[in-house]
Each structure stands twice: as C-alpha cells, then as structure tokens.
Scaffold this motif. Structure first.
Motif, PDB file in Angstrom:
ATOM      1  N   PRO A   1       0.803  -1.225   0.000  1.00  0.00           N
ATOM      2  CA  PRO A   1       0.000   0.000   0.000  1.00  0.00           C
ATOM      3  C   PRO A   1       0.839   1.279   0.000  1.00  0.00           C
ATOM      4  O   PRO A   1       0.384   2.322  -0.448  1.00  0.00           O
ATOM      5  CB  PRO A   1      -0.805  -0.090   1.307  1.00  0.00           C
ATOM      6  CG  PRO A   1      -0.658  -1.494   1.777  1.00  0.00           C
ATOM      7  CD  PRO A   1       0.639  -1.987   1.226  1.00  0.00           C
ATOM      8  N   GLY A   2       2.072   1.189   0.489  1.00  0.00           N
ATOM      9  CA  GLY A   2       2.859   2.401   0.655  1.00  0.00           C
ATOM     10  C   GLY A   2       2.474   3.099   1.950  1.00  0.00           C
ATOM     11  O   GLY A   2       1.620   2.643   2.710  1.00  0.00           O
ATOM     12  N   LYS A   3       3.108   4.242   2.196  1.00  0.00           N
ATOM     13  CA  LYS A   3       2.861   4.958   3.452  1.00  0.00           C
ATOM     14  C   LYS A   3       1.485   5.606   3.462  1.00  0.00           C
ATOM     15  O   LYS A   3       0.887   5.808   4.508  1.00  0.00           O
ATOM     16  CB  LYS A   3       3.956   5.998   3.681  1.00  0.00           C
ATOM     17  CG  LYS A   3       5.320   5.364   3.952  1.00  0.00           C
ATOM     18  CD  LYS A   3       6.379   6.403   4.245  1.00  0.00           C
ATOM     19  CE  LYS A   3       7.718   5.745   4.541  1.00  0.00           C
ATOM     20  NZ  LYS A   3       8.796   6.733   4.780  1.00  0.00           N
ATOM     21  N   THR A   4       0.981   5.972   2.289  1.00  0.00           N
ATOM     22  CA  THR A   4      -0.340   6.606   2.213  1.00  0.00           C
ATOM     23  C   THR A   4      -1.172   5.872   1.161  1.00  0.00           C
ATOM     24  O   THR A   4      -1.173   6.247  -0.010  1.00  0.00           O
ATOM     25  CB  THR A   4      -0.226   8.094   1.844  1.00  0.00           C
ATOM     26  OG1 THR A   4       0.555   8.214   0.652  1.00  0.00           O
ATOM     27  CG2 THR A   4       0.431   8.886   2.962  1.00  0.00           C
ATOM     28  N   PRO A   5      -1.885   4.830   1.550  1.00  0.00           N
ATOM     29  CA  PRO A   5      -2.640   4.012   0.584  1.00  0.00           C
ATOM     30  C   PRO A   5      -3.651   4.820  -0.231  1.00  0.00           C
ATOM     31  O   PRO A   5      -3.919   4.499  -1.377  1.00  0.00           O
ATOM     32  CB  PRO A   5      -3.354   2.995   1.474  1.00  0.00           C
ATOM     33  CG  PRO A   5      -2.555   2.937   2.720  1.00  0.00           C
ATOM     34  CD  PRO A   5      -1.978   4.291   2.917  1.00  0.00           C
ATOM     35  N   HIS A   6      -4.210   5.909   0.359  1.00  0.00           N
ATOM     36  CA  HIS A   6      -5.204   6.683  -0.373  1.00  0.00           C
ATOM     37  C   HIS A   6      -4.597   7.403  -1.579  1.00  0.00           C
ATOM     38  O   HIS A   6      -5.303   7.798  -2.491  1.00  0.00           O
ATOM     39  CB  HIS A   6      -5.884   7.703   0.556  1.00  0.00           C
ATOM     40  CG  HIS A   6      -4.980   8.763   1.092  1.00  0.00           C
ATOM     41  ND1 HIS A   6      -4.130   8.540   2.149  1.00  0.00           N
ATOM     42  CD2 HIS A   6      -4.772  10.057   0.709  1.00  0.00           C
ATOM     43  CE1 HIS A   6      -3.456   9.647   2.408  1.00  0.00           C
ATOM     44  NE2 HIS A   6      -3.823  10.583   1.554  1.00  0.00           N
ATOM     45  N   GLU A   7      -3.260   7.587  -1.580  1.00  0.00           N
ATOM     46  CA  GLU A   7      -2.596   8.244  -2.706  1.00  0.00           C
ATOM     47  C   GLU A   7      -2.031   7.252  -3.720  1.00  0.00           C
ATOM     48  O   GLU A   7      -1.632   7.642  -4.815  1.00  0.00           O
ATOM     49  CB  GLU A   7      -1.463   9.144  -2.196  1.00  0.00           C
ATOM     50  CG  GLU A   7      -1.942  10.336  -1.394  1.00  0.00           C
ATOM     51  CD  GLU A   7      -0.790  11.166  -0.860  1.00  0.00           C
ATOM     52  OE1 GLU A   7       0.371  10.721  -0.983  1.00  0.00           O
ATOM     53  OE2 GLU A   7      -1.052  12.248  -0.328  1.00  0.00           O
TER      54      GLU A   7
ATOM     55  N   LEU B   1       9.987  -0.794  29.508  1.00  0.00           N
ATOM     56  CA  LEU B   1       9.722  -1.284  28.157  1.00  0.00           C
ATOM     57  C   LEU B   1       9.490  -0.113  27.225  1.00  0.00           C
ATOM     58  O   LEU B   1       8.846   0.872  27.610  1.00  0.00           O
ATOM     59  CB  LEU B   1       8.487  -2.200  28.136  1.00  0.00           C
ATOM     60  CG  LEU B   1       8.589  -3.520  28.886  1.00  0.00           C
ATOM     61  CD1 LEU B   1       7.257  -4.265  28.789  1.00  0.00           C
ATOM     62  CD2 LEU B   1       9.701  -4.385  28.325  1.00  0.00           C
ATOM     63  N   PRO B   2       9.998  -0.200  26.012  1.00  0.00           N
ATOM     64  CA  PRO B   2       9.778   0.912  25.071  1.00  0.00           C
ATOM     65  C   PRO B   2       8.337   0.909  24.562  1.00  0.00           C
ATOM     66  O   PRO B   2       7.697  -0.128  24.475  1.00  0.00           O
ATOM     67  CB  PRO B   2      10.746   0.584  23.930  1.00  0.00           C
ATOM     68  CG  PRO B   2      10.867  -0.900  23.957  1.00  0.00           C
ATOM     69  CD  PRO B   2      10.769  -1.289  25.413  1.00  0.00           C
ATOM     70  N   ASP B   3       7.825   2.094  24.238  1.00  0.00           N
ATOM     71  CA  ASP B   3       6.559   2.165  23.524  1.00  0.00           C
ATOM     72  C   ASP B   3       6.797   1.689  22.102  1.00  0.00           C
ATOM     73  O   ASP B   3       7.858   1.915  21.516  1.00  0.00           O
ATOM     74  CB  ASP B   3       6.018   3.598  23.518  1.00  0.00           C
ATOM     75  CG  ASP B   3       5.567   4.036  24.911  1.00  0.00           C
ATOM     76  OD1 ASP B   3       5.256   3.141  25.721  1.00  0.00           O
ATOM     77  OD2 ASP B   3       5.544   5.243  25.173  1.00  0.00           O
ATOM     78  N   LEU B   4       5.825   1.001  21.537  1.00  0.00           N
ATOM     79  CA  LEU B   4       6.000   0.336  20.247  1.00  0.00           C
ATOM     80  C   LEU B   4       5.220   1.039  19.161  1.00  0.00           C
ATOM     81  O   LEU B   4       4.098   1.513  19.393  1.00  0.00           O
ATOM     82  CB  LEU B   4       5.536  -1.125  20.339  1.00  0.00           C
ATOM     83  CG  LEU B   4       6.175  -1.971  21.440  1.00  0.00           C
ATOM     84  CD1 LEU B   4       5.473  -3.312  21.528  1.00  0.00           C
ATOM     85  CD2 LEU B   4       7.654  -2.159  21.184  1.00  0.00           C
ATOM     86  N   LYS B   5       5.793   1.081  17.971  1.00  0.00           N
ATOM     87  CA  LYS B   5       5.059   1.586  16.814  1.00  0.00           C
ATOM     88  C   LYS B   5       3.965   0.578  16.483  1.00  0.00           C
ATOM     89  O   LYS B   5       4.216  -0.621  16.321  1.00  0.00           O
ATOM     90  CB  LYS B   5       6.000   1.751  15.616  1.00  0.00           C
ATOM     91  CG  LYS B   5       5.334   2.427  14.422  1.00  0.00           C
ATOM     92  CD  LYS B   5       6.334   2.620  13.293  1.00  0.00           C
ATOM     93  CE  LYS B   5       5.648   3.265  12.099  1.00  0.00           C
ATOM     94  NZ  LYS B   5       6.569   3.415  10.947  1.00  0.00           N
ATOM     95  N   LYS B   6       2.731   1.051  16.410  1.00  0.00           N
ATOM     96  CA  LYS B   6       1.580   0.168  16.243  1.00  0.00           C
ATOM     97  C   LYS B   6       1.154   0.141  14.786  1.00  0.00           C
ATOM     98  O   LYS B   6       1.118   1.166  14.108  1.00  0.00           O
ATOM     99  CB  LYS B   6       0.435   0.663  17.131  1.00  0.00           C
ATOM    100  CG  LYS B   6      -0.775  -0.248  17.154  1.00  0.00           C
ATOM    101  CD  LYS B   6      -1.741   0.129  18.264  1.00  0.00           C
ATOM    102  CE  LYS B   6      -2.430   1.448  17.994  1.00  0.00           C
ATOM    103  NZ  LYS B   6      -3.536   1.690  18.945  1.00  0.00           N
ATOM    104  N   ASP B   7       0.823  -1.058  14.274  1.00  0.00           N
ATOM    105  CA  ASP B   7       0.297  -1.161  12.915  1.00  0.00           C
ATOM    106  C   ASP B   7      -1.025  -0.408  12.816  1.00  0.00           C
ATOM    107  O   ASP B   7      -1.735  -0.219  13.805  1.00  0.00           O
ATOM    108  CB  ASP B   7       0.077  -2.632  12.533  1.00  0.00           C
ATOM    109  CG  ASP B   7       1.391  -3.369  12.347  1.00  0.00           C
ATOM    110  OD1 ASP B   7       2.341  -2.740  11.873  1.00  0.00           O
ATOM    111  OD2 ASP B   7       1.458  -4.559  12.711  1.00  0.00           O
ATOM    112  N   ALA B   8      -1.361  -0.015  11.579  1.00  0.00           N
ATOM    113  CA  ALA B   8      -2.571   0.783  11.377  1.00  0.00           C
ATOM    114  C   ALA B   8      -3.840  -0.029  11.609  1.00  0.00           C
ATOM    115  O   ALA B   8      -4.915   0.526  11.749  1.00  0.00           O
ATOM    116  CB  ALA B   8      -2.577   1.362   9.970  1.00  0.00           C
TER     117      ALA B   8
END
Length: 704
Positions: A344-350, A432-439
C-alpha cells in the motif's frame, strides 16, 4: 546437546540451483537455460544433453544412484519412478553411468492407474512427464540412499493436464501477462516479469508411533473415528507457543536440517493451540517452487517423525473436540525488479496503482467465491471449516480499519483524502519501550485477510497441495486485471477513468468486505442477506468447477479445458465417496472386532462381580447394577447403530461413482457414522481402561 549446524553453510547444498549451474555449465549453455527459465521456450537436445550430464555428475557426487521425474498427480501427493544411472554392460562386464538430455526433458510413466476423471481409459497407459526447469532439481537423501529428483509436469498422451503443476504454470503465465499490461498503464516499462509469491504455513500433529499402530482408524484414515475427550484438552491454551518438548525439539531440528539442505526455507516453528499440534512456516518463493517445497515439507515431516518413534498426522481433523490443522496460503504479486503490487505504501489513499489492484482482487474474490471455496475443499476440511477454530465456509475479505476507511471514502465521495496512521502502542511499563503500532489489527476468523502486503487465504486444509488455491487466485485476479486493462487502455482521460473504475469495483463488490467476527451467528445471517454463498461441504463445492462461468474463465486464460475441469470434478466426487467409504468400513471393523467384544467382556466381568458379591451375602450392589444397566443399554445402542451403518454403507457401495454417490455418502453415511460414534464414546468413559482396546485421546495427545 546436539551438534550445532550452521544453516547458511548447508542451505541448498542438495539443490542444483543457480550457483551450481553457473559453476558447472558452459557459459553459453547456462545463458540458454536462464533465458528459458525467465522467458519460456524449449531446450534443444544438445543443450539438454550437456545439462543432463552435469546434473548427473553433480548428483553422483552427492551419492545418488538413481534419478526420478518427481510429479504431482491428482492423488494429492507426489509420485515417482526411480531409474538408475547405469547403462547396459559393456563387453568387459563393466557399466557406465549415463543420463541423457532426452531422459532429463521427458519421462514416460504409466498413466493408467492415476485418477483422470475419465480423461483416460484404464487400458490407455501412456503419460508423459516434462521437466519444469523453473523449479530446481534436488537430491533427496533417505533410506533408499540418494535420489536425483527432477520436478516435472504430468500430462496424458493426448495433452490434457493430469497433475497440479501444469495448470499452476499456466495460471502463473496468465497472471504475468495481465499484470504487465496493468503496470504499463502506470508508465512501468522496466518490469519484465510478474510472479505470484507464496508462503505456506504447515500445521500438523505428532503422536507416539507405538500408540498410533494400536489405532486402526489412524492407520487407515489418518484421523480418530472414535474417542472421548480427556479431562483436559486445549482450554488452558498452555500448549500454544509453549516450550517445545525435548523429543519434539529433536525432531524439529532434524526436519529443519533436511529441508535446508533441499533449499526449503523453513523459517518458523512453534507449538500450536491443540495438544500435540505444531506448525512450520516457510519464507516466500515463486508459486510453483512454493508448491513443490510444501510437498517436500509434508514428506519430510512424515519421514523424520518415523525416525524419532513418532507419527506425523497431516489430517485436517485427527481429533474431535480440539483444533484441526490448516495451511495458511500467503499470496502476493511481485515483479522481477522487486515491486510488490500489494504494497500500500505509506499513504494508501494516494497510491492509485495499489488501489486499482486491491479493487481488482476484491472483484475477483467476490465474483468467484465459489471457486475459491472449492479450491480448499477436501473430506477432512469438512470437519474443520466453520468449527470455531478455522475460517467459516463463507468467503469474505478482511481489509482492516485503515483500508476499509479508504474504501468507504472512495465509495462515498469518489476520493480518499486521508489514511489512518499507525500510532503508538503504550506499554505502561517504564522499562519497556513504547511500540510503533500497525494501522490495523488482525482477524484470525477471516478466510481471506489482507495482512500488510499480501493476502492470506486461511481455508486450505493441512494435507492439501497449495496448487489448487493458487491456480484459482492467479486466474481470477488475471481476469480482473484483464477487465480493468480493457477499460483503461482505451480511456481518453486515464486519471479520471482509473478513479471511476476503482470506485465502480469497490461499490459493486463491497459486500465481500467483512472485518468482524466470522464465528458469530450474526455473520451467518448477515452473509446470507448480502448474498454470499455458504458452502458447507466439499460435495456442494465441487460443482463450482463446471459452471459456465468457470469453464469460460479457465478457457479464456488456457488454464483448464472444459474436459480437464469435468475430469477434476469427477476425480473429487470419487475421492470424497472413497474417503468416507474407507472411514465407514474402518468404523465397522473396529466396532465389530474390537469395541463390542471389549464391552461384552467388561459387562460380563461386571455381572460376575455382582453375582460374587451377592453370593457373599452383600445386598448393596446398586452401583454395579447401574453400571451394568448403562453399559448394556449403550451396547445395544451401539449394535443397532452398527447394523444401520452396515446397511447404509452397503447400499452406497452399489452406486456408480459420481456426484450422486458423493452426496449419498455425505447425506446418509456420515450421519450414520456419527450415530455409531456417540454411544461408543460414552462407553469409553465407563469401561475399565485396561479393557478398552485402543489408546485414548489423552494417551495420544499428552504422552508424546
């Protein structure tokens, strides 16, 4: 502690791969072969002779004495006929070792006894195997020594496909052609080839071999036809991802080593949900290689299990009451220069190209849901699908919140102006580190789920070849791409036309999108309201192969002829009836010769103890009498159900093979089998364990 094995050093050492070919083949021969692998074409005999000679020399160095054309007939397993490299004796009594280009390119096994669904008469024996040079040859080492295995397609004397590989390769070519058309619309002139990539996940059970051999049902059918649940099953979830027991770990280590040597990228291993259940997953590879490799995985699991005093059960439902086994088919589309069409890329709408591809996949799955369901149909999967442990039998697509939001924007306004971002998952623990969460989250109940840059088809049964679902996926998506290209190639304003087409596809096929709980009763009603098919059995799925729609689809892309589709439907109907027939006869045999005699022995013992106690002047024998009455009543119920199953099964045997017979076995024989099982499983909970004639579920699942 076992000796450490470096995967990087052994990986592919038994594969005639690109590195070996570059080293051993003359440059001009190597270039010719590479061109054919990448672009297609035929090898001339002189080139084939050179390749065959070097392949033979390499295989002999690995200890090989024989070679085989390794192919995949419609039995669901692989087939092989071994020929040694030796030639006729010379005058001095010695023999030479030889392997010609003709022997490499073409084999001629007897085709008469393989399933053909009427394509071949029994007396017509000639069939051909043809080398698939896109899937590398390999040396397999086992009790027979070492054998050079050459992956091949298998077809009849009259040219019809009698295997899984031929239509798979055809479907891959169809997808390639239409994908390149689509990419060209977006200005891509650098990609020369588009290939479906597949990463199968294989689930399986392991049981002790000695206990396995005491169960006729496991020996003959691969699943338990009788069996009461033990006090503990999977309800504690303690087996899932738990510490792997030492006996199993030793088995897994050897499996990995053998697979790595043959170039299979065994990556992940863990305990699954049910006791004695495990999983092995491989890294992605081209679809036809992935199909070949998954067959190697199944064969290796079974072979290595025997060497560890174990038996590997690949049946979809070896034990009633606990989770069965499936095979998640992770599918994506990639170009030769590294572009994933499902990224999808970073911005699927584009990402307009991605949105067009996504809308085409949704259209394909919605239009051909019946074919996708059929591609995962086998007798064992009837016990698994929709049983709150696997996807339901209703095909739907999970997109997740981010993509569903984009889809809704496109449908409602014609434009998507934003995409939901991933965000941060706060753990709430300072260390514990905060984690980057999937969309978006995942949905384990969805049969066809988008999981980042691929679709995961979760319906496939654990014993099945992954060829069938990938043939269907490749072909239905090729059709959707073709339809899109037919519209867009003639458009005056491409940008407006592609936006309109994406909106049209999404609007017309939005019904296939479902992000909720596939196990919920509400979904059954909702799916029916949407008009989505709910095909509960293999028997009712098979006719999808021979509809006018299917015949046109596969005919347009030259994947199957009408005769090939009709033959496959016949093979599947026959396979279903034969499978249930074997299971029914096994139940009859076990009930007649093992279970009923054991129960009579127990009842006689119980009656004897009552008489003995009564003779001693004790009158309090109510417990014993109650047990005897309950046992006798269940024994009578068992005999009655057995007699009924015998009569129903005998009537089925008299029927001609075909759809009517398969339906009879599903609608009449399987309920009679359940009726026999019910009292027997109750008796198992009453009869003295020492008298019960076979290991219990607890013995099989917990004593490994």
């Amino acid at each position: 502690m076992g000796e450490y094995v470096n995967p990087a050093k052994i990986f592919g050492e038994n594969v005639f791969n690109d590195t070996v070919m570059q080293e051993r083949l003359p440059k001009n021969v190597y270039k010719k072969l590479k061109k054919i692998i990448e672009e297609g074409g035929e090898l001339d005999l002189a080139t084939a002779d050179t390749i065959a000679h070097e392949m033979k020399e390499w295989a002999i160095e690995k200890g090989a004495t024989h070679y085989t054309h390794w192919f995949q007939p419609l039995t669901g397993t692989t087939a092989e006929k071994h020929d040694s490299f030796i030639t006729a004796p010379m005058p001095n009594g010695k023999v030479l070792m030889s392997f010609s280009g003709k022997e490499l390119i073409k084999g001629e096994p007897d085709a008469s006894s393989f399933p053909s669904g009427g394509l071949r008469a029994t007396f017509e024996a000639r069939g051909y195997t043809a080398w698939d040079c896109t899937s590398p040859a390999f040396v397999r080492q086992d009790a027979a020594g070492a054998t050079l295995c050459i992956p091949t397609a298998f077809c009849s004397y009259t040219g019809e496909a009698l295997d899984q590989k031929t239509p798979l390769l055809r479907s891959m070519e169809a997808l390639n052609v239409q994908s390149l058309r689509l990419l060209k619309l977006f200005g891509n002139t650098t990609s020369k080839k588009v290939t479906p990539s597949v990463g199968p996940e294989q689930e399986y059970f392991l049981v002790d071999a000695e206990k396995f051999l005491q169960r006729k049902d496991l020996i003959y059918t691969g699943r338990t036809l009788f069996g009461a649940m033990p006090p503990k099953g999977q309800e504690m979830d303690d087996h899932y991802f738990g510490t792997i027991r030492q006996r199993i770990a030793s088995f897994m280590k050897e499996v990995n080593i053998e697979l790595w040597k043959m170039g299979v990228t065994a990556k992940t291993q863990h305990n699954e949900v049910a006791p004695a259940q495990h999983e092995l997953a491989s890294i992605y590879s081209e679809a036809n290689v992935a199909v070949d490799n998954n067959q190697l995985v199944m064969q290796t699991l079974k072979r290595i299990a025997c060497q560890h005093g174990l038996k590997c059960l690949l049946h979809e439902k070896p034990f009633a009451g606990v989770n069965g086994s499936g095979k998640h088919n992770n599918w994506s589309i990639t170009t030769d220069d590294g572009i994933n069409l499902l990224e999808p890329g970073k911005t699927p709408h584009e990402n307009i190209q991605f949105l067009l591809v996504l809308s085409c996949v949704l259209k394909a799955v919605d239009v051909h849901a019946d074919l996708l369901r059929e591609s995962a149909a086998d007798p064992g999967n009837d016990h698994r699908l929709g049983a709150n442990e696997a996807p339901p039998a209703i095909i739907s697509v999970f997109l997740g919140e981010q993509l569903e939001d984009v889809v809704e924007q496109l449908i409602s306004t014609g434009n998507a102006t934003k995409s939901k971002k991933e965000g941060v998952l706060e753990t709430g623990v300072k260390t514990l580190p905060d984690l980057k969460k999937d969309a978006t989250d995942r949905n384990r109940t969805s049969p066809f789920a988008f999981t980042g840059n691929k679709f995961e088809f979760r319906m496939v049964g654990s014993r099945d070849s992954v060829a069938a679902p990938n043939i269907v996926l490749n072909t239905i998506v090729a059709e959707a791409f073709r339809d899109a290209c037919d519209v867009l190639e003639g458009a005056e304003n491409f940008e407006d036309a592609v936006h309109d087409l994406i909106k049209k596809n999404l609007s017309e096929h939005q019904r296939i999108i479902f992000n909720g709980d596939g196990y919920a009763d509400e979904w059954l009603a909702e799916a029916e309201r949407r008009g989505l098919p709910n095909i509960k059995s293999m028997v009712y799925a098979i006719p999808a192969l021979t509809t006018d729609t299917a015949i046109k689809l596969f005919g347009d892309f030259k994947v199957f002829t009408e005769a090939e589709l009709v033959s496959r439907a016949e093979v599947k109907f026959e396979n279903y009836a034969k499978t249930i027939n074997i299971e029914a006869k096994t139940m009859i045999d076990m009930a007649s010769k093992q279970i009923i005699p054991a129960v009579i022995k127990y009842a006689t013992s119980l009656a004897g103890s009552i008489n003995t106690i009564t003779a001693a002047g004790v009158t309090a024998v109510g417990v014993q009498k109650n047990l005897l009455n309950e046992t006798s009543a269940l024994l009578e119920e068992t005999q009655k159900a057995l007699d009924e199953l015998i009569a129903i099964e005998n009537a089925g045997c008299e029927m001609e093979d075909g759809e009517a017979k398969a339906k009879y076995y599903y609608e009449k024989v399987t309920p009679a089998m359940e009726a026999l099982r019910a009292p027997v499983d109750k008796l198992e909970m009453i009869v003295d364990k020492e008298m019960w004639p076979m290991p219990s579920y607890g013995d099989l699942m917990f004593e490994v």
